[in-house]
Design an enzyme around this catalytic site. Structure first.
Site, PDB file in Angstrom:
ATOM      1  N   CYS A   1      -5.480  -3.420   2.098  1.00  0.00           N
ATOM      2  CA  CYS A   1      -5.312  -3.515   3.544  1.00  0.00           C
ATOM      3  C   CYS A   1      -6.606  -3.722   4.319  1.00  0.00           C
ATOM      4  O   CYS A   1      -7.128  -4.818   4.397  1.00  0.00           O
ATOM      5  CB  CYS A   1      -4.558  -2.293   4.048  1.00  0.00           C
ATOM      6  SG  CYS A   1      -3.794  -2.569   5.676  1.00  0.00           S
TER       7      CYS A   1
ATOM      8  N   GLU B   1       0.845  -1.191   0.000  1.00  0.00           N
ATOM      9  CA  GLU B   1       0.000   0.000   0.000  1.00  0.00           C
ATOM     10  C   GLU B   1       0.890   1.254   0.000  1.00  0.00           C
ATOM     11  O   GLU B   1       1.854   1.349   0.744  1.00  0.00           O
ATOM     12  CB  GLU B   1      -0.882  -0.046   1.247  1.00  0.00           C
ATOM     13  CG  GLU B   1      -1.882   1.066   1.386  1.00  0.00           C
ATOM     14  CD  GLU B   1      -2.757   0.892   2.624  1.00  0.00           C
ATOM     15  OE1 GLU B   1      -3.756   1.617   2.748  1.00  0.00           O
ATOM     16  OE2 GLU B   1      -2.432   0.014   3.465  1.00  0.00           O
TER      17      GLU B   1
ATOM     18  N   LYS C   1      -9.326   2.165  -2.286  1.00  0.00           N
ATOM     19  CA  LYS C   1      -9.630   1.473  -1.037  1.00  0.00           C
ATOM     20  C   LYS C   1     -11.059   1.799  -0.615  1.00  0.00           C
ATOM     21  O   LYS C   1     -11.512   2.944  -0.720  1.00  0.00           O
ATOM     22  CB  LYS C   1      -8.634   1.929   0.037  1.00  0.00           C
ATOM     23  CG  LYS C   1      -8.645   1.146   1.333  1.00  0.00           C
ATOM     24  CD  LYS C   1      -7.475   1.609   2.198  1.00  0.00           C
ATOM     25  CE  LYS C   1      -7.331   0.818   3.481  1.00  0.00           C
ATOM     26  NZ  LYS C   1      -6.126   1.233   4.248  1.00  0.00           N
TER      27      LYS C   1
END
Length: 631
Positions: free
Chosen positions: A175, A45, A115
């Site tokens: 994540c 990330e 995300k």
């Protein structure tokens, strides 16, 4: 045809706030991934900027340098068209900033996945800088919108999959997305994603590594996919946190690769994954198909064509276990053995209770009858009945070895079961004479098997018992049993246990405290069969059976895997010859399996016509046999 994909998790030594340096490192790893034959390389990330930039994310200079770095990576990838890279960076769209994963290959940026779930608790406060994919108003940009060269449409959103190689679908999540009740990768998989990558920056705390590992393992199992997780390394800011650089590659619930260092950076982990396994499970599992039908239309996704280069992995980095039926699990092997043994005993216990009978077993001193006898004694123990309710019947013939007979007699004595030895010579010789068969002929062998079975059945009637079958799964697959002879019983406790697993179980039972009183006789029985298992062809046949039945692999793939797994034990001609024999016998002997007796299922492979395997007895194996012959 081999259906492998080679994946790399690359963790560069990120310099926080320096996209120029980070770009160079990412390009270096892309080149290295190409040299190692990788099809896909995933970075952490925010790999272009560093995850811990904090309020620096609000600086235009950083954002502009990051986009320039992405353009440089795309240009660099033109020289490495067989590698698809997934890189993390911040992207600004319509005044909002998104934490994105960019998919790059062949000189192009194919799309951006923002995300979805932004952690804003404890040490995390991503909402200070970023917006969720749910806030995104656009689904397409152009490169020019980001200050990049070109005007090609640039898809962006959480509803994008990427088609690479032979059509393999790739999904991207970031994540925190994995740490939620409904990860985006779930919907990606329902829409066909076979590979999911997670670009992560997960700091390290006590116990978090094992929890993270369980998450990846679980999601790969639930989604029935290949899941590659790549997290930022320790060169991120350590002002308040330490990042461990944890990388994991899992496949359908099994962790294939994981970096060993607790705290790491500047490394690349490379491993082959088996797309064939994933595809097989998805075809077979109707619950997966139902979930696709129920939910994929709720959040439909579309696929972007990326690399058209065929996947080049040959699977040489994929470890094929020599004994796939034997539990390869962490912890105590005796505990694993007892879990199987207790399934056997539980099935037999219920059958004995239902019919209200004793157990009758033909005991030869071999591995199979030994395991069946132990299971019968255990079933009686659990029923609160004496071991003497198990009747061991010995039926030696001219070819019976004195050592095997002595071993059987000692085991029977140690267990305290009832015993009867019956002379079959007179009956068999008379029968062979009546039908005009020679004593050493194949007919004589079949007659012996049928006569022994008849004696066992009739003796069972005299002691109010049922005959417990001793044949194993390997014999059933190859038809190494006589029709209406040892092929038949009233309940079969070994029907789903192949020969290699029988041997492994007895090795563990021989050291179990519960069987200390017969450890000597068990060791003698094992010693007489040890060479047969170690240097014989049973391991090969079990290997073929497992991969054919469990995943439907082709003869070519099974042969390739076997050559690697058994390179120190057999030459390629021996493996090929055994494979041909396996297919010929497997197809020609189905008629025996079509009327096999009941038997408890203990593993993932069964040939029961009432359960896992339905096949017409007159099916032809021509295409399998010819493929094996042409290897």
């Amino acid at each position: 045809m081999l259906d492998y994909i080679r994946i790399a998790c690359a963790v560069p030594p990120v310099a926080v706030g320096d996209p120029v340096k980070n770009t160079a490192d990412i390009c270096r790893y892309i080149a290295d991934a190409d040299r190692q034959g990788c099809d896909l390389v995933v970075f952490p990330e925010m790999a272009l900027t560093g995850y811990t930039c904090a309020d620096l994310f609000l600086q235009e200079s950083l954002l502009n340098a990051s986009c320039s770095g992405l353009q440089a990576i795309a240009d660099f990838s033109r020289d490495y068209p067989k590698v698809t890279a997934v890189v993390g960076l911040p992207i600004t769209i319509a005044g909002q900033m998104y934490n994105c994963g960019a998919v790059v290959s062949g000189g192009k940026i194919h799309g951006l996945v923002p995300k979805t779930y932004l952690p804003n608790y404890n040490e995390f406060y991503e909402r200070r800088w970023f917006s969720s994919s749910e806030d995104l108003q656009k689904c397409h940009l152009t490169a020019a919108d980001l200050g990049l060269s070109g005007n090609d449409p640039l898809p962006i959103g959480k509803d994008i999959l990427f088609r690479i190689g032979d059509g393999t679908l790739l999904g991207v999540e970031i994540c925190e997305d994995l740490w939620t009740p409904l990860p985006p990768s779930t919907m990606m998989s329902l829409n066909g994603a076979e590979v999911v990558v997670n670009l992560s920056a997960s700091n390290e705390t006590i116990g978090k590594r094992s929890y993270r590992r369980d998450l990846v393992k679980h999601q790969s199992s639930m989604c029935n996919c290949i899941y590659a997780y790549c997290s930022a390394g320790y060169t991120e800011s350590t002002q308040d946190l330490v990042f461990s650089g944890h990388s994991l590659i899992a496949e359908a619930g099994y962790v294939l690769a994981e970096n060993k260092e607790q705290i790491a950076t500047d490394y690349m982990m490379v491993y082959d994954c088996d797309l064939g396994r994933v595809r097989s499970e998805r075809k077979k599992n109707k619950s997966v198909r139902d979930a696709v039908s129920f939910y994929s239309r709720v959040e439909p996704m579309y696929a972007v064509n990326c690399s058209s280069a065929p996947l080049r992995s040959d699977g040489s980095l994929y470890v094929s276990e020599k004994y796939p039926f034997v539990p390869a699990m962490e912890g105590d092997p005796l505990q694993a053995c007892m879990s199987i043994f207790n399934i056997q005993a539980a099935g037999l216990k219920q059958r004995l209770t239902t019919v209200g009978a004793n157990a009758v077993i033909g005991v030869s001193g071999g591995l199979d009858s030994t395991l069946a006898l132990l299971a019968a004694v255990e079933a009686m123990r659990q029923l609160g009945r004496p071991a003497t309710d198990v009747h061991a019947v010995m039926l030696p013939w001219a070819d019976s070895h004195d050592r095997a007979i002595a071993n059987a007699q000692q085991l029977i004595k140690d267990l305290g079961v009832s015993c009867k030895q019956i002379d079959v010579h007179t009956t068999i010789n008379s029968h062979l004479q009546n039908i005009g068969a020679e004593p050493q002929s194949e007919v004589a062998k079949q007659s012996l098997a049928r006569e022994r079975t008849q004696i066992l059945m009739d003796y069972a009637a005299t002691v109010d018992g049922i005959v417990i079958g001793t044949g194993n799964l390997t014999e059933l697959s190859l038809g190494w049993c006589t029709y209406s002879g040892d092929h038949m019983s009233m309940y079969s406790v070994n029907a789903t246990i192949p020969r290699t697993l029988v041997y492994w179980m007895l090795n563990n039972l021989a050291i179990a405290p519960a069987y200390a009183h017969c450890a000597g006789s068990l060791e003698n029985i094992l010693a007489s069969s040890r060479q047969q298992i170690r240097s014989g062809t049973y391991p090969l046949y079990d290997f073929f059976l497992y991969h054919m039945m469990r995943y439907g692999f082709t003869p070519t793939k099974i042969y390739t895997m076997a050559c690697r797994a058994f390179d120190a034990d057999f030459d390629t001609k021996q493996i090929k010859d055994c494979l041909i024999v396996f297919y010929k016998r497997f197809f020609s002997q189905q008629f025996k399996r079509s009327c096999m007796p009941d038997g408890v299922k203990v593993g993932s492979v069964s040939l029961s016509p009432r359960g896992d395997w339905r096949m017409p007895s007159d099916a032809t194996g021509r295409i399998w046999i010819e493929e094996a012959e042409n290897l």
